[in-house]
Scaffold this motif. Structure first.
Motif, PDB file in Angstrom:
ATOM      1  N   GLN A 179      -4.660  -8.594   6.974  1.00 25.70           N
ATOM      2  CA  GLN A 179      -3.583  -7.605   7.026  1.00 25.70           C
ATOM      3  C   GLN A 179      -2.218  -8.288   6.952  1.00 25.70           C
ATOM      4  O   GLN A 179      -1.323  -7.856   6.211  1.00 25.70           O
ATOM      5  CB  GLN A 179      -3.678  -6.786   8.305  1.00 25.70           C
ATOM      6  CG  GLN A 179      -4.915  -5.900   8.388  1.00 25.70           C
ATOM      7  CD  GLN A 179      -5.002  -5.190   9.718  1.00 25.70           C
ATOM      8  OE1 GLN A 179      -4.046  -4.572  10.183  1.00 25.70           O
ATOM      9  NE2 GLN A 179      -6.163  -5.283  10.371  1.00 25.70           N
ATOM     10  N   LEU A 180      -2.047  -9.363   7.725  1.00 26.13           N
ATOM     11  CA  LEU A 180      -0.772 -10.067   7.740  1.00 26.13           C
ATOM     12  C   LEU A 180      -0.461 -10.660   6.369  1.00 26.13           C
ATOM     13  O   LEU A 180       0.685 -10.592   5.898  1.00 26.13           O
ATOM     14  CB  LEU A 180      -0.798 -11.164   8.805  1.00 26.13           C
ATOM     15  CG  LEU A 180       0.500 -11.946   9.002  1.00 26.13           C
ATOM     16  CD1 LEU A 180       1.656 -11.009   9.378  1.00 26.13           C
ATOM     17  CD2 LEU A 180       0.323 -13.021  10.075  1.00 26.13           C
TER      18      LEU A 180
ATOM     19  N   GLU B 225       2.909  -9.635   4.231  1.00 25.48           N
ATOM     20  CA  GLU B 225       3.858 -10.649   3.763  1.00 25.48           C
ATOM     21  C   GLU B 225       3.979 -10.628   2.242  1.00 25.48           C
ATOM     22  O   GLU B 225       5.078 -10.787   1.689  1.00 25.48           O
ATOM     23  CB  GLU B 225       3.418 -12.026   4.253  1.00 25.48           C
ATOM     24  CG  GLU B 225       3.561 -12.186   5.771  1.00 25.48           C
ATOM     25  CD  GLU B 225       2.995 -13.498   6.281  1.00 25.48           C
ATOM     26  OE1 GLU B 225       2.195 -14.137   5.546  1.00 25.48           O
ATOM     27  OE2 GLU B 225       3.340 -13.896   7.414  1.00 25.48           O
ATOM     28  N   ALA B 226       2.862 -10.409   1.551  1.00 28.81           N
ATOM     29  CA  ALA B 226       2.909 -10.327   0.093  1.00 28.81           C
ATOM     30  C   ALA B 226       3.692  -9.095  -0.352  1.00 28.81           C
ATOM     31  O   ALA B 226       4.489  -9.166  -1.303  1.00 28.81           O
ATOM     32  CB  ALA B 226       1.489 -10.291  -0.470  1.00 28.81           C
TER      33      ALA B 226
ATOM     34  N   ALA C 168       8.071  -6.289  -3.067  1.00 26.45           N
ATOM     35  CA  ALA C 168       8.972  -5.131  -2.986  1.00 26.45           C
ATOM     36  C   ALA C 168      10.402  -5.459  -3.396  1.00 26.45           C
ATOM     37  O   ALA C 168      11.209  -4.550  -3.620  1.00 26.45           O
ATOM     38  CB  ALA C 168       8.967  -4.557  -1.574  1.00 26.45           C
ATOM     39  N   LYS C 169      10.708  -6.747  -3.515  1.00 26.05           N
ATOM     40  CA  LYS C 169      12.074  -7.128  -3.890  1.00 26.05           C
ATOM     41  C   LYS C 169      12.297  -6.929  -5.389  1.00 26.05           C
ATOM     42  O   LYS C 169      11.363  -7.018  -6.181  1.00 26.05           O
ATOM     43  CB  LYS C 169      12.327  -8.592  -3.511  1.00 26.05           C
ATOM     44  CG  LYS C 169      12.285  -8.855  -2.007  1.00 26.05           C
ATOM     45  CD  LYS C 169      12.464 -10.334  -1.714  1.00 26.05           C
ATOM     46  CE  LYS C 169      12.408 -10.606  -0.214  1.00 26.05           C
ATOM     47  NZ  LYS C 169      12.536 -12.052   0.094  1.00 26.05           N
TER      48      LYS C 169
ATOM     49  N   LEU D 217      -0.745   0.207  -6.674  1.00 26.43           N
ATOM     50  CA  LEU D 217       0.398   1.034  -6.323  1.00 26.43           C
ATOM     51  C   LEU D 217       0.598   0.923  -4.821  1.00 26.43           C
ATOM     52  O   LEU D 217      -0.320   1.182  -4.042  1.00 26.43           O
ATOM     53  CB  LEU D 217       0.166   2.496  -6.710  1.00 26.43           C
ATOM     54  CG  LEU D 217       0.010   2.791  -8.205  1.00 26.43           C
ATOM     55  CD1 LEU D 217      -0.065   4.301  -8.429  1.00 26.43           C
ATOM     56  CD2 LEU D 217       1.137   2.189  -9.007  1.00 26.43           C
ATOM     57  N   VAL D 218       1.789   0.532  -4.425  1.00 30.50           N
ATOM     58  CA  VAL D 218       2.098   0.307  -3.014  1.00 30.50           C
ATOM     59  C   VAL D 218       3.114   1.348  -2.571  1.00 30.50           C
ATOM     60  O   VAL D 218       4.230   1.405  -3.119  1.00 30.50           O
ATOM     61  CB  VAL D 218       2.632  -1.115  -2.767  1.00 30.50           C
ATOM     62  CG1 VAL D 218       2.899  -1.324  -1.277  1.00 30.50           C
ATOM     63  CG2 VAL D 218       1.644  -2.159  -3.287  1.00 30.50           C
ATOM     64  N   ASN D 219       2.737   2.173  -1.615  1.00 31.10           N
ATOM     65  CA  ASN D 219       3.625   3.188  -1.051  1.00 31.10           C
ATOM     66  C   ASN D 219       4.053   2.765   0.344  1.00 31.10           C
ATOM     67  O   ASN D 219       3.222   2.339   1.156  1.00 31.10           O
ATOM     68  CB  ASN D 219       2.920   4.547  -0.962  1.00 31.10           C
ATOM     69  CG  ASN D 219       2.747   5.202  -2.311  1.00 31.10           C
ATOM     70  OD1 ASN D 219       3.722   5.459  -3.013  1.00 31.10           O
ATOM     71  ND2 ASN D 219       1.511   5.462  -2.689  1.00 31.10           N
TER      72      ASN D 219
END
Length: 221
Positions: free
Chosen positions: A29-30, A34-35, A40-41, A115-117
């Motif tokens: 999970q960590l 972190e990824a 997200a930048k 896809l990351v929400n």
């Protein structure tokens, strides 16, 4: 939670739809959190998604491998900064395959979309279907951070019958087969429930999919 009187068990939430609690270990999970912070930048980073009707989704999103926009895919953030989408990491694609196998699905498909929400305390996701892909491979959904109420329905209607379950950090949901196009959504996030060691305020949902679009995308072979 380790001290629960009745530990959560693997549950079928529909035909071809499985909830596997605590599938991701705390270190896994960590690593994902972190990824996600890196991915997200900008460029092609976390953005608000605007719908064709002029509304704005309350959950913010970015993609890897392919950029999703209502209602299609592109190799660039066409409704964002226009930058090329970040590549899909091979280790994340392999994680998708492992998750599908853990849920009882087998196949040779390569997961090429993430896809990351990101949900803050007030974010929601209305009932919808993941229907913009050209592949029927199962959808893999990983939860990180705050617990949410996940509503899983049926392929025919946004309304009942549906099932509400709690998804906690580390939980896995996989849906394919008869439930591949089932409506689903997130009516509520439970703020302050994330594991402290993640350092995350809010909820991240990583949805892994097989595009079926080929190397060149919708216009390619």
């Amino acid at each position: 939670m380790a001290d629960e009187l009745f530990p959560r068990a693997r549950t079928d939430i529909g035909p071809g739809a499985v909830h596997l609690p605590d599938w991701l270990t705390p270190p896994a999970q960590l690593r994902l959190v972190e990824a996600c912070r890196r991915w997200a930048k900008p460029p092609a980073g976390l953005r608000l998604v605007r719908t064709p009707g002029g509304g704005t989704m309350t959950a913010r999103q970015f993609g890897l491998g392919w950029h999703w926009f209502p209602y299609g895919y592109a190799r660039e953030a066409v409704d964002g900064d226009g930058a090329p989408v970040k590549p899909m990491p091979s280790w994340l694609a392999a994680l998708g395959r492992s998750a599908a196998e853990a849920a009882g699905f087998e196949g040779e498909e390569a997961y090429d979309i993430a896809l990351v929400n990101f949900y803050d305390a007030d974010a929601r996701m209305g009932m919808h279907r993941d229907s913009d892909e050209k592949s029927g491979a199962p959808v893999v959904s990983l939860s990180l951070g705050d617990t949410c109420v996940f509503r899983f329905g049926n392929p025919r209607t946004r309304t009942k019958p549906y099932t509400d379950i709690e998804l906690r950090s580390g939980d896995l949901v996989v849906f394919g087969g008869p439930s591949r196009l089932a409506y689903h959504g997130v009516p509520r996030v439970l703020p302050g429930t994330a594991p402290p060691e993640l350092g995350l305020t809010g909820r991240l949902n990583i949805t892994l999919r097989v595009s079926g679009l080929g190397e060149d995308g919708p216009g390619g072979p």
